[in-house]
Design a protein around this motif. Sequence first.
Motif, PDB file in Angstrom:
ATOM      1  N   UNK A  22       0.886  -1.168   0.000  1.00 52.78           N
ATOM      2  CA  UNK A  22       0.000   0.000   0.000  1.00 52.78           C
ATOM      3  C   UNK A  22       0.921   1.214   0.000  1.00 52.78           C
ATOM      4  N   UNK A  23       0.807   2.049  -1.026  1.00 51.77           N
ATOM      5  CA  UNK A  23       1.702   3.188  -1.163  1.00 51.77           C
ATOM      6  C   UNK A  23       1.043   4.505  -0.781  1.00 51.77           C
ATOM      7  N   UNK A  24      -0.216   4.456  -0.400  1.00 53.33           N
ATOM      8  CA  UNK A  24      -0.975   5.637  -0.010  1.00 53.33           C
ATOM      9  C   UNK A  24      -2.431   5.244   0.120  1.00 53.33           C
ATOM     10  N   UNK A  25      -3.294   6.179   0.478  1.00 56.58           N
ATOM     11  CA  UNK A  25      -4.711   5.877   0.601  1.00 56.58           C
ATOM     12  C   UNK A  25      -5.254   5.366  -0.725  1.00 56.58           C
ATOM     13  N   UNK A  26      -5.749   4.143  -0.736  1.00 53.72           N
ATOM     14  CA  UNK A  26      -6.323   3.537  -1.926  1.00 53.72           C
ATOM     15  C   UNK A  26      -5.326   3.139  -2.993  1.00 53.72           C
ATOM     16  N   UNK A  27      -4.033   3.350  -2.760  1.00 51.97           N
ATOM     17  CA  UNK A  27      -3.003   3.088  -3.779  1.00 51.97           C
ATOM     18  C   UNK A  27      -2.239   1.813  -3.435  1.00 51.97           C
ATOM     19  N   UNK A  28      -2.139   0.913  -4.413  1.00 53.70           N
ATOM     20  CA  UNK A  28      -1.522  -0.394  -4.194  1.00 53.70           C
ATOM     21  C   UNK A  28      -0.634  -0.773  -5.372  1.00 53.70           C
ATOM     22  N   UNK A  56     -14.395   1.670  -7.389  1.00 52.96           N
ATOM     23  CA  UNK A  56     -13.861   1.243  -8.676  1.00 52.96           C
ATOM     24  C   UNK A  56     -12.346   1.293  -8.641  1.00 52.96           C
ATOM     25  N   UNK A  57     -11.734   0.569  -9.563  1.00 56.09           N
ATOM     26  CA  UNK A  57     -10.278   0.481  -9.619  1.00 56.09           C
ATOM     27  C   UNK A  57      -9.778   1.195 -10.867  1.00 56.09           C
ATOM     28  N   UNK A  67       1.631  -4.275 -11.380  1.00 56.57           N
ATOM     29  CA  UNK A  67       0.554  -3.333 -11.676  1.00 56.57           C
ATOM     30  C   UNK A  67       0.414  -2.402 -10.482  1.00 56.57           C
ATOM     31  N   UNK A  68       0.188  -1.128 -10.775  1.00 53.96           N
ATOM     32  CA  UNK A  68      -0.070  -0.124  -9.750  1.00 53.96           C
ATOM     33  C   UNK A  68      -1.482   0.385  -9.987  1.00 53.96           C
ATOM     34  N   UNK A  69      -2.277   0.402  -8.922  1.00 56.58           N
ATOM     35  CA  UNK A  69      -3.671   0.787  -9.078  1.00 56.58           C
ATOM     36  C   UNK A  69      -4.131   1.646  -7.924  1.00 56.58           C
ATOM     37  N   UNK A  70      -5.251   2.334  -8.147  1.00 62.02           N
ATOM     38  CA  UNK A  70      -5.876   3.155  -7.120  1.00 62.02           C
ATOM     39  C   UNK A  70      -7.341   2.793  -7.034  1.00 62.02           C
ATOM     40  N   UNK A  71      -7.836   2.624  -5.819  1.00 61.13           N
ATOM     41  CA  UNK A  71      -9.250   2.369  -5.576  1.00 61.13           C
ATOM     42  C   UNK A  71      -9.895   3.707  -5.230  1.00 61.13           C
ATOM     43  N   UNK A  78      -9.765   8.775  -3.537  1.00 59.75           N
ATOM     44  CA  UNK A  78      -9.063   7.530  -3.208  1.00 59.75           C
ATOM     45  C   UNK A  78      -9.546   7.009  -1.862  1.00 59.75           C
ATOM     46  N   UNK A  79      -9.837   5.701  -1.816  1.00 58.60           N
ATOM     47  CA  UNK A  79     -10.353   5.056  -0.604  1.00 58.60           C
ATOM     48  C   UNK A  79      -9.675   3.716  -0.393  1.00 58.60           C
ATOM     49  N   UNK A  80      -9.507   3.330   0.866  1.00 59.09           N
ATOM     50  CA  UNK A  80      -9.026   1.995   1.192  1.00 59.09           C
ATOM     51  C   UNK A  80     -10.224   1.062   1.316  1.00 59.09           C
ATOM     52  N   UNK A  81     -10.267   0.010   0.511  1.00 61.66           N
ATOM     53  CA  UNK A  81     -11.369  -0.945   0.626  1.00 61.66           C
ATOM     54  C   UNK A  81     -11.139  -1.878   1.815  1.00 61.66           C
ATOM     55  N   UNK A  82     -12.199  -2.561   2.231  1.00 62.81           N
ATOM     56  CA  UNK A  82     -12.049  -3.600   3.256  1.00 62.81           C
ATOM     57  C   UNK A  82     -11.298  -4.792   2.677  1.00 62.81           C
ATOM     58  N   UNK A  83     -11.630  -5.149   1.445  1.00 67.18           N
ATOM     59  CA  UNK A  83     -10.923  -6.215   0.731  1.00 67.18           C
ATOM     60  C   UNK A  83     -10.708  -5.792  -0.713  1.00 67.18           C
ATOM     61  N   UNK A  84      -9.673  -6.355  -1.313  1.00 71.80           N
ATOM     62  CA  UNK A  84      -9.371  -6.103  -2.726  1.00 71.80           C
ATOM     63  C   UNK A  84      -8.888  -7.419  -3.323  1.00 71.80           C
TER      64      UNK A  84
END
Length: 92
Positions: A22-28, A56-57, A67-71, A78-84
């Motif tokens: 996790x590189x930031x809020x919602x960022x993976x 959404x991703x 792959x680098x993505x943001x939720x 940007x949000x942190x999901x409970x699961x991804x």
Amino acid sequence: MGADHGLVRLDRYELNSTSTSRTGTGAYTWNIGTDFSSANWVLQALPSSTSITILQVQIQSQAAGSVTLTVVDDGGTARDPDTLDLVAYGDQ
């Protein structure tokens, strides 16, 4: 990969992954163990949350081995999901 309240954890069913972060809020970032033959592979992503209705991703970058993505929510925040949950399909 599972995102648990902003902390990244590896699921017991995770295969062909060297790391997730996790590189930031919602960022993976997801690093794949055995790279695909090119960056032309398909990512299926399913974020879920008990408190956010629509997630959404957005793929920020995709290479043969990562792959680098943001939720984000429906407002683009940007949000942190409970699961991804992530699944990848492509030629290796």
